[in-house]
Design a protein around this motif. Sequence first.
Motif, PDB file in Angstrom:
ATOM      1  N   ASP A 124       0.533  -1.349   0.068  1.00  0.00           N
ATOM      2  CA  ASP A 124      -0.165  -0.049   0.087  1.00  0.00           C
ATOM      3  C   ASP A 124       0.857   1.385  -0.104  1.00  0.00           C
ATOM      4  OD1 ASP A 124      -2.805  -1.202   0.514  1.00  0.00           O
ATOM      5  OD2 ASP A 124      -1.785  -2.007   2.075  1.00  0.00           O
ATOM      6  N   LEU A 125       2.039   0.908   0.638  1.00  0.00           N
ATOM      7  CA  LEU A 125       2.800   2.281   0.813  1.00  0.00           C
ATOM      8  C   LEU A 125       4.485   1.775   0.441  1.00  0.00           C
ATOM      9  CD1 LEU A 125       1.458   3.913   4.071  1.00  0.00           C
ATOM     10  CD2 LEU A 125       1.333   4.984   1.660  1.00  0.00           C
ATOM     11  N   VAL A 126       5.207   2.470  -0.156  1.00  0.00           N
ATOM     12  CA  VAL A 126       6.505   2.306  -0.293  1.00  0.00           C
ATOM     13  C   VAL A 126       7.500   3.288   0.553  1.00  0.00           C
ATOM     14  CG1 VAL A 126       8.454   1.746  -1.839  1.00  0.00           C
ATOM     15  CG2 VAL A 126       6.472   0.688  -2.426  1.00  0.00           C
ATOM     16  N   PHE A 127       8.290   3.048   1.290  1.00  0.00           N
ATOM     17  CA  PHE A 127       9.135   4.284   2.014  1.00  0.00           C
ATOM     18  C   PHE A 127      10.495   3.788   1.532  1.00  0.00           C
ATOM     19  CE2 PHE A 127       6.407   3.892   6.031  1.00  0.00           C
ATOM     20  CZ  PHE A 127       5.300   4.823   5.246  1.00  0.00           C
ATOM     21  N   THR A 128      11.044   4.775   1.185  1.00  0.00           N
ATOM     22  CA  THR A 128      12.742   4.820   0.679  1.00  0.00           C
ATOM     23  C   THR A 128      13.809   5.373   1.731  1.00  0.00           C
ATOM     24  OG1 THR A 128      12.876   6.684  -0.639  1.00  0.00           O
ATOM     25  CG2 THR A 128      12.004   4.534  -1.503  1.00  0.00           C
ATOM     26  N   GLY A 129      14.990   4.893   2.003  1.00  0.00           N
ATOM     27  CA  GLY A 129      15.634   5.384   2.726  1.00  0.00           C
ATOM     28  C   GLY A 129      16.518   6.598   2.438  1.00  0.00           C
ATOM     29  N   GLY A 130      16.509   7.077   1.331  1.00  0.00           N
ATOM     30  CA  GLY A 130      17.213   8.210   0.750  1.00  0.00           C
ATOM     31  C   GLY A 130      16.613   8.608  -0.492  1.00  0.00           C
ATOM     32  N   ALA A 131      17.167   9.912  -0.956  1.00  0.00           N
ATOM     33  CA  ALA A 131      16.611  10.283  -2.261  1.00  0.00           C
ATOM     34  C   ALA A 131      17.137   9.343  -3.690  1.00  0.00           C
ATOM     35  CB  ALA A 131      17.359  11.724  -2.542  1.00  0.00           C
ATOM     36  N   SER A 132      18.040   8.889  -3.487  1.00  0.00           N
ATOM     37  CA  SER A 132      18.578   8.105  -4.679  1.00  0.00           C
ATOM     38  C   SER A 132      17.546   7.033  -4.752  1.00  0.00           C
ATOM     39  CB  SER A 132      20.050   7.681  -4.491  1.00  0.00           C
ATOM     40  OG  SER A 132      20.953   8.664  -4.539  1.00  0.00           O
TER      41      SER A 132
END
Length: 362
Positions: A124-132
Amino acid sequence: MSRFARDMTVVYWEEPIEIGDRETAFLKVRQADDFPNVRVVTPHLPARLNDEQRENALRRLLDAHAASLVRPLVTWYYTPMMLPFSRHLDASAVIYDCMDELSKFRFAPERLLDLEQELIDRADLVFTGGASLYEAKKSRHSSVHCFPSSVDRAHFAKARKELPQPADQAELKHPRLGFYGVIDERFDIDLLREMADLRPEWSFVMVGPVVKIGEDELPRAANIHYVGGKTYEQLPAYLSGWDVALMPFAMNESTQFISPTKTPEYLSGGKPVVSTPVRDVVRSYGHLQGVHIAHDADGFVRCCEKALEQSHEVEGDWLAEADLLLSATSWDTTQARMAGLITEVLGERTARETSALLVAAE
């Protein structure tokens, strides 16, 4: 996760540990130290099992444990490799928290990319640990959100005072230049070797476990000191005894998308930082006076010399500048934003009833 645990039970599901061939699979369950609402669950599996048998055993253990959890349930994945034995769970929301491009790592499982796509499709949601990472994932899901790692400023700020020095560091001469973290294919061992050769009077302190590379691959010199892995609680003591903090990451596929948490941790500890040109480091911190970027050993040494001068300043402008940037960084803010997005997915009624969050992690 300790912040989510204020409102719900958090079950932290770890990688399995192998046991004897004739033993029976079981779960070890314990409460996290200092966080009574965080439950750490570690599967123990017989070593003789093949992949299919392992997944079946993990599924049985998971189902037995999940039966005790009050619904609704949120599943939170740090790795797609946890999906095969958990995809059947009746989750009210699925979160994929992507902290690294794992497919770029050495010995990455062949099916990792297929499983990641399945997880993205289910999430349902995707979180990323940085801008790249965000840029790499944003076109693959309709709800991708960038959450660069925050920092426990109070914890690492302890390093700004003179702390009792660990026995394996106390006798090392200054200047001390240190690194903490996993020493693996992301670490530039050739760069460390060349720096140690260029500056034999400097002490290089390497804190962390050696993973996926052989001990015989590590550079050995009288001024390079490997002190092994340490706990999170021990890190400020090591950091307090350094003059400069290092991030000698290799510039290869495995570091293309990393966003090291070390940068704000080192700065919170009052140490100037010298790093190779990791994209997210340059983008987020490269403008700071206390963060130096170098491309090779000669450049690294020159930057370290500048950083050493800064480290002797009691109240330098560079530190005030770093503190201003760090003041906008908070795990409480990060968790609140994440919780708000989850609330939108669940809906107000279901969100109020959410009582369990299952975290699948390496």
